[in-house]
Write an enzyme that holds these catalytic residues in place. Structure first.
Site, PDB file in Angstrom:
ATOM      1  N   ASP A 379       9.099  72.081 -12.470  1.00 46.76           N
ATOM      2  CA  ASP A 379       9.182  71.062 -11.416  1.00 46.76           C
ATOM      3  C   ASP A 379      10.555  70.307 -11.028  1.00 46.76           C
ATOM      4  O   ASP A 379      11.004  70.027 -12.291  1.00 46.76           O
ATOM      5  CB  ASP A 379       8.148  69.795 -12.030  1.00 46.76           C
ATOM      6  CG  ASP A 379       8.126  68.729 -11.010  1.00 46.76           C
ATOM      7  OD1 ASP A 379       7.487  69.153  -9.723  1.00 46.76           O
ATOM      8  OD2 ASP A 379       8.329  67.439 -11.038  1.00 46.76           O
ATOM      9  N   GLU A 408      10.873  75.235  -8.507  1.00 47.88           N
ATOM     10  CA  GLU A 408      10.432  74.534  -7.507  1.00 47.88           C
ATOM     11  C   GLU A 408      11.475  73.558  -7.236  1.00 47.88           C
ATOM     12  O   GLU A 408      11.420  72.494  -7.661  1.00 47.88           O
ATOM     13  CB  GLU A 408       9.154  73.758  -7.981  1.00 47.88           C
ATOM     14  CG  GLU A 408       8.672  72.990  -6.989  1.00 47.88           C
ATOM     15  CD  GLU A 408       8.800  71.423  -6.768  1.00 47.88           C
ATOM     16  OE1 GLU A 408       8.525  70.931  -5.876  1.00 47.88           O
ATOM     17  OE2 GLU A 408       9.418  70.932  -7.752  1.00 47.88           O
TER      18      GLU A 408
END
Length: 652
Positions: A379, A408
């Site tokens: 993330d 990401e």
């Protein structure tokens, strides 16, 4: 002088990323091209070889072939995951040079008596070299026999020395004169799942029965559904305990009710932190059973590695030096002005946090590897230091080279590329916001035909819990089908977040976000509701799996389709005899007639040639005659077409 040893010039070696600062990426078991400029002074015959070295000193070598203009090429295959060293060597082949010169003199009717003496001396030198135990020692008997025939006059010396068999023998046994070695370049070999996979994202807590909080056992019960759709990877957002301080309510409300589950990205509570699971999901034993059951279905479990913490995370109490504190002594919450994340705090990576935090985060990844996980979606890696990621990924892959990290990072292009260079196996991309023919053509050409193809493997997610694209909000079922086929057939890796298959698109007004997002509440999904596109997903995933041309996105090429709303492209694997052609109507509202051009010349066929075709959507087969053809794509019936081509002589 040391410089004198490097007589052969070796330049422009590829694959290479930033002149070897970072490792180029290849896939285990798949041939990859190695190219280099290799040349020397004068007119001597030059030879070159590409080598792949492993950490244990073993080497794979392949002789390079000339492409013209001093450019050379070979194909290598990495046999196992891990870090390899790519080397290119060049040298002067003195016997081949002698051979070429002597033939020219003989053909010009010149006296070659002295040349024959020189040729014999080169053979004698090769034999002496073999007897010293150097390379080519296995050819000693052949060299002895050759010299014996020369000594006895059994055959004409010219015929014997200039014979092609002798040239081949000396090619293998002769000395490598002025051998020059280009500095080694790092190469990362990853398993096949790094370059080819279909991802399905879901939040386990929403897969419970009758509105109850879902568990790992509920997910196990739904594994056949995921497998039936044809997905290889089942990816979960964070599954850890969720904090209660400043817990968010539905639609990111600042106030949560007593039954609201909160955001899974607010990691950590009294029940534990990054190495614990949310109690309502089950236990670690339950999770390990899920991993095992998924593997039995041919599915890998991927986990989110999100470094942020809830204010209730145990680390805040145990390691306050890892966090930022405001002048009044309060904890500094995460912000991305004007956005605030009141339920999340961030760690910092330097000052007192170095190296203890780095080691702790590495150990989090190693912990989940110990539970059977080998794929991590990371993330927001672009908000953490580059050196940290380069170190962590190298540390993990040194002992677990099959581990995959997906970045990401929806951010600036150079930042995304830097993350890919420093070790991330896969990368999110701008696909979500590329819709026009020109945008898709330019972007995919950059990804597949420029330098970033050596280090950046994209994963085309059509939607995510964070992103409800404007295109999908307004395009209806045809738009979902269009984006599915584009994501799945333009890239080796693609993914959807659950709800995509039922065309879920209700937005927060004016936002690229979902209304009633399950990031903040439980959702109950009716995957049988009218208008679903599960049949399309099954079909596309089957085509991806069954046709070798789909396994290497580097073979993507765009073809002429004479309409601005129609994208035409091909995926050809000549070695496997797999040839697919795609047409996609990018307009979700209007049917379009268009002319397209068959790439007959790629099969050596003239413009008026014929080729056999199979419609992979309906199964019928027929023949296309000539280069130009017309087609209609209606988004209300099917906005795409997929054809399998059978050029003359190919397997039918």
């Amino acid at each position: 002088m040391a410089l004198a040893r490097n007589r052969i010039a070796i330049e422009q070696v590829s694959p290479s990323v930033d002149a070897g600062r970072f490792a180029a990426k290849v896939v285990v078991g798949r041939p990859f091209p190695v190219q280099a400029d290799v040349f020397g002074d004068g007119h001597d015959v030059i030879r070159a070889v590409a080598e792949l070295w492993s950490d244990d000193g073993s080497v794979l070598a392949q002789e390079m072939r000339p492409l013209g203009n001093d450019r050379w090429e070979a194909e290598l295959i990495a046999p196992a995951p891990g870090l390899w060293e790519l080397c290119v060597l060049g040298w002067r082949d003195m016997f081949a040079s002698w051979h070429a010169d002597t033939i020219r003199k003989r053909d010009a009717a010149q006296d070659i008596a002295l040349e024959l003496v020189e040729g014999c001396a080169l053979v004698e030198a090769a034999l002496a070299r073999c007897r010293k135990g150097r390379e080519g020692a296995e050819h000693e008997p052949e060299l002895v026999a050759l010299l014996g025939r020369l000594d006895t006059g059994e055959a004409d010396a010219a015929d014997l020395l200039l014979d092609e068999a002798t040239l081949l023998l000396m090619r293998q046994a002769g000395a490598r004169s002025d051998l020059t070695r280009h500095p080694g370049l790092p190469l990362r070999a990853d398993r096949d799942a790094a370059a080819f996979g279909a991802w399905y994202e879901m939040m386990p807590r929403s897969w419970g029965r009758d509105g109850a909080h879902g568990t790992f056992d509920d997910v196990i019960a739904r594994l056949p559904y995921v497998r039936d759709l044809g997905f290889d990877v089942l990816y979960f957002p964070p599954i850890h305990p969720i904090g209660t301080t400043n817990r968010k309510g539905p639609n990111n409300a600042l106030t949560a009710g007593p039954e609201d589950p909160g955001s899974p990205y607010a990691i950590g509570s009294a029940e534990g932190g990054h190495c614990a699971v949310h109690p309502e999901l089950g236990t670690l034993e339950d999770f390990r059973r899920l991993v095992t059951e998924a593997a039995a279905e041919g599915i890998e479990i991927a986990l989110d590695f999100a470094i942020q913490c809830s204010p209730d995370h145990p680390w805040i109490r145990e390691h306050p030096e890892w966090f930022d504190w405001r002048p009044d002594g309060s904890l500094k919450f995460a912000e991305n002005p004007p956005k605030k994340y009141e339920d999340i705090v961030n760690v910092h990576f330097y000052r007192e946090a170095l190296p203890s935090l780095w080691l702790a985060l590495r150990d989090v990844v190693l912990f989940w590897i110990g539970q059977g996980v080998r794929i991590f979606r990371v993330d927001n890696p672009h908000t953490k230091p580059f050196p940290f990621w380069e170190w962590l990924i190298a540390e993990v892959q040194a002992d677990h080279p099959d581990t995959i990290f997906l970045a990401e990072a929806f951010t600036r292009p150079k930042v995304m590329k830097r993350l890919a260079k420093l070790g991330f196996t896969q990368s999110y991309s701008y696909f979500t916001w590329r819709h026009s023919k020109a945008e898709l053509t330019d972007y995919l050409t950059e990804l597949t035909q420029t330098g970033c193809r050596d280090y950046m493997r994209v994963n085309f997610f059509a939607n995510t819990p964070d992103i409800n694209p404007y295109f999908l909000q307004s395009s209806g079922r045809p738009g979902f089908r269009t984006r599915l086929v584009l994501a799945a057939t333009l890239a080796g890796n693609y993914g959807i977040y659950n709800g995509f298959e039922i065309c879920e698109s209700a937005p927060l007004p004016g936002r690229e976000e979902y209304l009633d997002s399950e990031k903040y509440q439980l959702r109950q999904w009716d995957f049988d509701r009218p208008g679903h596109i599960r049949d399309d997903i099954r079909l596309i995933n089957r085509i991806r799996r069954d046709h070798p041309a789909m396994h290497d996105s580097g073979n993507l090429r765009f073809l002429p389709a004479h309409h601005d709303q129609v994208l035409c492209y091909r995926r050809f694997d000549f070695e496997a005899g797999s040839f697919l052609l795609f047409h996609v109507n990018l307009d979700p509202r209007t049917a379009h007639d268009f002319m397209f051009e068959l790439p007959l010349s790629e099969f050596g066929l003239p413009d008026d040639g014929s080729i056999e075709v199979e419609d992979l959507l309906h199964g019928n087969r027929f023949t296309w005659h000539g280069r130009h053809h017309w087609l209609t794509l209606d988004p209300e019936t099917r906005p795409y077409a997929i054809w399998r081509l059978f050029p003359p002589g190919s397997a039918q």
